[in-house]
Write a protein that holds these residues in place. Structure first.
Motif, mmCIF file in Angstrom:
data_model
loop_
_atom_site.group_PDB
_atom_site.id
_atom_site.type_symbol
_atom_site.label_atom_id
_atom_site.label_comp_id
_atom_site.label_asym_id
_atom_site.label_seq_id
_atom_site.Cartn_x
_atom_site.Cartn_y
_atom_site.Cartn_z
ATOM 1 N N LEU A 189 -3.870 5.745 -6.830
ATOM 2 C CA LEU A 189 -4.721 6.493 -7.759
ATOM 3 C C LEU A 189 -6.193 6.367 -7.370
ATOM 4 N N ASP A 190 -6.601 5.174 -6.948
ATOM 5 C CA ASP A 190 -7.976 4.982 -6.488
ATOM 6 C C ASP A 190 -8.255 5.813 -5.235
ATOM 7 N N LEU A 191 -7.300 5.826 -4.300
ATOM 8 C CA LEU A 191 -7.466 6.605 -3.077
ATOM 9 C C LEU A 191 -7.551 8.101 -3.387
ATOM 10 N N VAL A 192 -6.744 8.560 -4.351
ATOM 11 C CA VAL A 192 -6.785 9.970 -4.759
ATOM 12 C C VAL A 192 -8.144 10.288 -5.369
ATOM 13 N N ALA A 193 -8.674 9.374 -6.179
ATOM 14 C CA ALA A 193 -9.989 9.593 -6.782
ATOM 15 C C ALA A 193 -11.058 9.712 -5.706
ATOM 16 N N GLY A 217 -1.495 23.548 -2.065
ATOM 17 C CA GLY A 217 -2.783 22.883 -1.966
ATOM 18 C C GLY A 217 -2.696 21.369 -2.024
ATOM 19 N N GLY A 218 -3.881 20.785 -2.121
ATOM 20 C CA GLY A 218 -4.032 19.348 -2.020
ATOM 21 C C GLY A 218 -3.359 18.536 -3.095
ATOM 22 N N TYR A 219 -3.359 19.037 -4.336
ATOM 23 C CA TYR A 219 -2.764 18.245 -5.410
ATOM 24 C C TYR A 219 -1.271 18.069 -5.209
ATOM 25 N N VAL A 220 -0.648 19.040 -4.609
ATOM 26 C CA VAL A 220 0.779 18.937 -4.333
ATOM 27 C C VAL A 220 1.012 17.898 -3.242
ATOM 28 N N ILE A 221 0.229 17.947 -2.189
ATOM 29 C CA ILE A 221 0.433 17.001 -1.082
ATOM 30 C C ILE A 221 0.114 15.579 -1.519
ATOM 31 N N VAL A 222 -0.842 15.415 -2.437
ATOM 32 C CA VAL A 222 -1.170 14.070 -2.917
ATOM 33 C C VAL A 222 0.020 13.458 -3.641
ATOM 34 N N THR A 223 0.712 14.250 -4.451
ATOM 35 C CA THR A 223 1.898 13.751 -5.140
ATOM 36 C C THR A 223 2.974 13.347 -4.147
ATOM 37 N N LEU A 224 3.165 14.164 -3.130
ATOM 38 C CA LEU A 224 4.180 13.853 -2.134
ATOM 39 C C LEU A 224 3.774 12.639 -1.294
ATOM 40 N N MET A 225 2.471 12.480 -1.042
ATOM 41 C CA MET A 225 1.992 11.276 -0.347
ATOM 42 C C MET A 225 2.304 10.034 -1.179
ATOM 43 N N LYS A 226 2.095 10.142 -2.487
ATOM 44 C CA LYS A 226 2.408 9.028 -3.381
ATOM 45 C C LYS A 226 3.890 8.674 -3.285
ATOM 46 N N PHE A 230 0.141 5.313 -20.699
ATOM 47 C CA PHE A 230 1.113 4.292 -21.062
ATOM 48 C C PHE A 230 0.554 2.879 -20.951
ATOM 49 N N GLU A 231 -0.455 2.697 -20.098
ATOM 50 C CA GLU A 231 -1.086 1.379 -19.990
ATOM 51 C C GLU A 231 -2.191 1.197 -21.024
ATOM 52 N N LYS A 232 -2.405 2.224 -21.842
ATOM 53 C CA LYS A 232 -3.398 2.208 -22.918
ATOM 54 C C LYS A 232 -4.793 1.871 -22.402
ATOM 55 N N LYS A 233 -5.166 2.516 -21.309
ATOM 56 C CA LYS A 233 -6.519 2.394 -20.786
ATOM 57 C C LYS A 233 -7.344 3.492 -21.465
ATOM 58 N N TRP A 234 -7.994 3.151 -22.553
ATOM 59 C CA TRP A 234 -8.602 4.154 -23.418
ATOM 60 C C TRP A 234 -9.867 4.777 -22.845
ATOM 61 N N ILE A 235 -10.656 4.049 -22.104
ATOM 62 C CA ILE A 235 -11.874 4.639 -21.543
ATOM 63 C C ILE A 235 -11.521 5.750 -20.553
ATOM 64 N N PRO A 236 -10.589 5.535 -19.601
ATOM 65 C CA PRO A 236 -10.212 6.656 -18.731
ATOM 66 C C PRO A 236 -9.604 7.836 -19.493
ATOM 67 N N GLU A 274 2.070 12.911 -14.011
ATOM 68 C CA GLU A 274 2.322 11.615 -13.366
ATOM 69 C C GLU A 274 1.058 10.770 -13.289
ATOM 70 N N MET A 275 -0.060 11.422 -12.953
ATOM 71 C CA MET A 275 -1.309 10.666 -12.832
ATOM 72 C C MET A 275 -1.822 10.220 -14.203
ATOM 73 N N ALA A 276 -1.698 11.093 -15.197
ATOM 74 C CA ALA A 276 -2.187 10.756 -16.534
ATOM 75 C C ALA A 276 -1.252 9.789 -17.246
ATOM 76 N N ALA A 277 0.038 9.885 -16.986
ATOM 77 C CA ALA A 277 1.019 9.049 -17.693
ATOM 78 C C ALA A 277 0.757 7.565 -17.469
ATOM 79 N N GLY A 278 0.423 7.206 -16.248
ATOM 80 C CA GLY A 278 0.137 5.801 -15.958
ATOM 81 C C GLY A 278 -1.018 5.275 -16.786
#
Length: 189
Positions: free
Chosen positions: A50-54, A25-34, A140-146, A133-137
């Protein structure tokens, strides 16, 4: 900078290849696109991906096609969008056409059934990798609201059984408020 023609050729071949050889499915292809467009070609920055994926996730339709649309548009405008859509849709169309001719044979074949069951495990692992991979960014950047939005969405879906559409709509409203309130401004480059 590569010529637009070369970008379109690479875009077509990449999205065709990814669509042809991606299962799950799509989530797999999105990772490979990245990996292809961010890590290998360096056409897109990781945060922008990440913005484009959103955007792709928020739009109705298949995420693989939506992802191809936004990446194609980012790289080469309308013509890039058309090229990416054709390249993404063509492989499944060919496979489904072939399978439809041999449906009776595939339907009852024990080997095909076992292969598909085995692929489910691989797909689960790839989706888990995508989430990490998407959550780690963000983590690790300590973006607490997201992070809070992500955890709230998970709790709302898993524990409270709130409909995914309602969660998406709430997240869209939160994103709009953050954008227009000025808390999500990006530096000018």
């Amino acid at each position: 900078m590569e010529s637009k023609r070369n970008v379109l050729i690479k875009l077509f071949l990449s999205t065709f290849y990814l669509s042809a050889f991606t299962f799950g499915g799509g989530y797999v292809i999105v990772t490979l696109m990245k990996k292809k467009f961010v890590d290998e070609y360096h056409w897109i920055e990781e945060e922008e991906m990440l913005d484009l994926v959103a955007i792709a996730q928020s739009a109705p339709g298949a995420i693989a096609v939506n992802g191809a649309i936004v990446v194609g548009y980012k790289l080469a405008g309308i013509i890039g969008t058309i090229v990416a859509i054709i390249a993404t849709i063509l492989p499944p169309f060919i496979v489904i056409t072939i399978i439809s001719f041999f449906y009776e044979v595939f339907r009852d074949n024990q080997i095909v059934s076992l292969v598909l069951e085995g692929m489910q495990v691989g797909v689960a692992a790839v989706i888990a990798s995508v989430v990490w991979e998407m959550a780690a960014g963000i983590l690790f950047e300590k973006k607490w609201i997201p992070v809070l939005i992500m955890l709230g969405s998970l709790i709302a879906a898993a524990c409270l059984s709130i409909n995914a559409v309602a969660i998406i709509l709430v997240c869209i409203v939160i994103g709009l408020i953050r954008t227009f309130a000025g808390t999500e401004r990006r530096p000018n480059k």
